[in-house]
Design a protein around this motif. Structure first.
Motif, PDB file in Angstrom:
ATOM      1  N   ALA A  38       0.831  -1.206   0.000  1.00  0.00           N
ATOM      2  CA  ALA A  38       0.000   0.000   0.000  1.00  0.00           C
ATOM      3  C   ALA A  38       0.864   1.253   0.000  1.00  0.00           C
ATOM      4  O   ALA A  38       0.496   2.267  -0.595  1.00  0.00           O
ATOM      5  N   TRP A  39       2.012   1.186   0.670  1.00  0.00           N
ATOM      6  CA  TRP A  39       2.912   2.340   0.704  1.00  0.00           C
ATOM      7  C   TRP A  39       3.374   2.696  -0.705  1.00  0.00           C
ATOM      8  O   TRP A  39       3.518   3.870  -1.042  1.00  0.00           O
ATOM      9  N   LEU A  40       3.582   1.677  -1.546  1.00  0.00           N
ATOM     10  CA  LEU A  40       4.030   1.929  -2.914  1.00  0.00           C
ATOM     11  C   LEU A  40       2.917   2.564  -3.741  1.00  0.00           C
ATOM     12  O   LEU A  40       3.157   3.512  -4.496  1.00  0.00           O
ATOM     13  N   ALA A  41       1.702   2.065  -3.593  1.00  0.00           N
ATOM     14  CA  ALA A  41       0.572   2.644  -4.323  1.00  0.00           C
ATOM     15  C   ALA A  41       0.356   4.103  -3.919  1.00  0.00           C
ATOM     16  O   ALA A  41       0.120   4.963  -4.774  1.00  0.00           O
ATOM     17  N   GLY A  42       0.452   4.385  -2.628  1.00  0.00           N
ATOM     18  CA  GLY A  42       0.304   5.764  -2.168  1.00  0.00           C
ATOM     19  C   GLY A  42       1.412   6.662  -2.695  1.00  0.00           C
ATOM     20  O   GLY A  42       1.167   7.792  -3.119  1.00  0.00           O
ATOM     21  N   GLY A  43       2.639   6.168  -2.670  1.00  0.00           N
ATOM     22  CA  GLY A  43       3.767   6.955  -3.160  1.00  0.00           C
ATOM     23  C   GLY A  43       3.666   7.253  -4.645  1.00  0.00           C
ATOM     24  O   GLY A  43       3.934   8.374  -5.087  1.00  0.00           O
ATOM     25  N   VAL A  44       3.261   6.256  -5.416  1.00  0.00           N
ATOM     26  CA  VAL A  44       3.119   6.461  -6.861  1.00  0.00           C
ATOM     27  C   VAL A  44       1.979   7.431  -7.148  1.00  0.00           C
ATOM     28  O   VAL A  44       2.114   8.335  -7.987  1.00  0.00           O
ATOM     29  N   ALA A  45       0.847   7.274  -6.457  1.00  0.00           N
ATOM     30  CA  ALA A  45      -0.312   8.132  -6.711  1.00  0.00           C
ATOM     31  C   ALA A  45      -0.004   9.598  -6.414  1.00  0.00           C
ATOM     32  O   ALA A  45      -0.229  10.473  -7.259  1.00  0.00           O
ATOM     33  N   VAL A  46       0.520   9.880  -5.244  1.00  0.00           N
ATOM     34  CA  VAL A  46       0.780  11.272  -4.868  1.00  0.00           C
ATOM     35  C   VAL A  46       1.986  11.826  -5.640  1.00  0.00           C
ATOM     36  O   VAL A  46       1.964  12.976  -6.093  1.00  0.00           O
ATOM     37  N   GLY A  47       3.024  11.022  -5.809  1.00  0.00           N
ATOM     38  CA  GLY A  47       4.180  11.467  -6.585  1.00  0.00           C
ATOM     39  C   GLY A  47       3.802  11.801  -8.020  1.00  0.00           C
ATOM     40  O   GLY A  47       4.269  12.796  -8.590  1.00  0.00           O
ATOM     41  N   LEU A  48       2.943  10.982  -8.612  1.00  0.00           N
ATOM     42  CA  LEU A  48       2.486  11.252  -9.974  1.00  0.00           C
ATOM     43  C   LEU A  48       1.648  12.525 -10.025  1.00  0.00           C
ATOM     44  O   LEU A  48       1.758  13.311 -10.979  1.00  0.00           O
ATOM     45  N   GLY A  92       6.606  14.808  -2.741  1.00  0.00           N
ATOM     46  CA  GLY A  92       5.245  14.303  -2.949  1.00  0.00           C
ATOM     47  C   GLY A  92       5.183  12.794  -2.814  1.00  0.00           C
ATOM     48  O   GLY A  92       4.246  12.255  -2.219  1.00  0.00           O
ATOM     49  N   GLY A  93       6.182  12.101  -3.357  1.00  0.00           N
ATOM     50  CA  GLY A  93       6.226  10.649  -3.221  1.00  0.00           C
ATOM     51  C   GLY A  93       6.365  10.204  -1.775  1.00  0.00           C
ATOM     52  O   GLY A  93       5.740   9.229  -1.345  1.00  0.00           O
ATOM     53  N   LEU A  94       7.177  10.927  -1.004  1.00  0.00           N
ATOM     54  CA  LEU A  94       7.333  10.587   0.417  1.00  0.00           C
ATOM     55  C   LEU A  94       6.036  10.817   1.190  1.00  0.00           C
ATOM     56  O   LEU A  94       5.686  10.021   2.075  1.00  0.00           O
ATOM     57  N   LEU A  95       5.328  11.901   0.864  1.00  0.00           N
ATOM     58  CA  LEU A  95       4.019  12.114   1.490  1.00  0.00           C
ATOM     59  C   LEU A  95       3.063  10.978   1.135  1.00  0.00           C
ATOM     60  O   LEU A  95       2.296  10.505   1.976  1.00  0.00           O
ATOM     61  N   GLY A  96       3.115  10.550  -0.120  1.00  0.00           N
ATOM     62  CA  GLY A  96       2.256   9.454  -0.553  1.00  0.00           C
ATOM     63  C   GLY A  96       2.598   8.141   0.120  1.00  0.00           C
ATOM     64  O   GLY A  96       1.703   7.352   0.450  1.00  0.00           O
ATOM     65  N   ILE A  97       3.882   7.884   0.332  1.00  0.00           N
ATOM     66  CA  ILE A  97       4.301   6.666   1.035  1.00  0.00           C
ATOM     67  C   ILE A  97       3.745   6.664   2.450  1.00  0.00           C
ATOM     68  O   ILE A  97       3.204   5.662   2.928  1.00  0.00           O
ATOM     69  N   ALA A  98       3.852   7.806   3.123  1.00  0.00           N
ATOM     70  CA  ALA A  98       3.305   7.901   4.481  1.00  0.00           C
ATOM     71  C   ALA A  98       1.784   7.731   4.467  1.00  0.00           C
ATOM     72  O   ALA A  98       1.218   7.032   5.323  1.00  0.00           O
ATOM     73  N   GLY A  99       1.126   8.346   3.492  1.00  0.00           N
ATOM     74  CA  GLY A  99      -0.325   8.210   3.391  1.00  0.00           C
ATOM     75  C   GLY A  99      -0.751   6.794   3.064  1.00  0.00           C
ATOM     76  O   GLY A  99      -1.743   6.292   3.599  1.00  0.00           O
TER      77      GLY A  99
END
Length: 130
Positions: A38-48, A92-99
């Motif tokens: 899930a951390w990867l999906a969040g990181g990709v989504a927010v980073g993108l 942004g990717g780091l924020l997404g990983i945390a999210g």
């Protein structure tokens, strides 16, 4: 893939309406629907999402954006201006990983509530059809 698109859409909407700090909600949304990584999906989504905002700045106003990057690079101790967008998307990717990690941790608590709500809704829709 749909999980990432849900997270991306959520991140963009929250970023536009509430500010950059709220884009972590896209990572949470992506993480809630993932069982693994899930951390990867969040990181990709927010980073993108953040990458799309950076690309938008270059498309709409390329010369002022390049000047801004040169100024910001100088402010950060002579950092090359080309690294500023990379660092921006990385944040942004780091924020997404945390999210995404937060969303995955919320999933076990919210799944029973979601299933209960879903069953109530399906019962009402079936009774309304009859």
């Amino acid at each position: 893939m749909i999980r990432i698109l849900i997270g991306l859409g959520t991140a963009i909407v929250l970023h536009l309406f509430l500010g950059w700090a709220w884009s972590i909600g896209g990572g949470i949304a992506a993480g809630m629907y993932c069982r693994r990584r899930a951390w990867l999906a969040g990181g990709v989504a927010v980073g993108l999402g953040w990458a799309l905002f950076v690309a938008h700045a270059f498309i709409v106003a390329p010369e002022p954006t390049i000047r801004l990057l040169a100024i910001m690079g100088a402010m950060f101790g002579g950092l090359p201006g080309a690294l500023i967008p990379v660092v921006t998307v990385l944040v942004g990717g780091l924020l997404g990983i945390a999210g995404g990690a937060l969303g995955a941790s919320m999933n076990p608590a919210l799944a029973p509530l979601w299933n209960q709500l879903k069953s109530r809704f399906s019962q009402r829709s079936h009774s309304a059809i009859r």
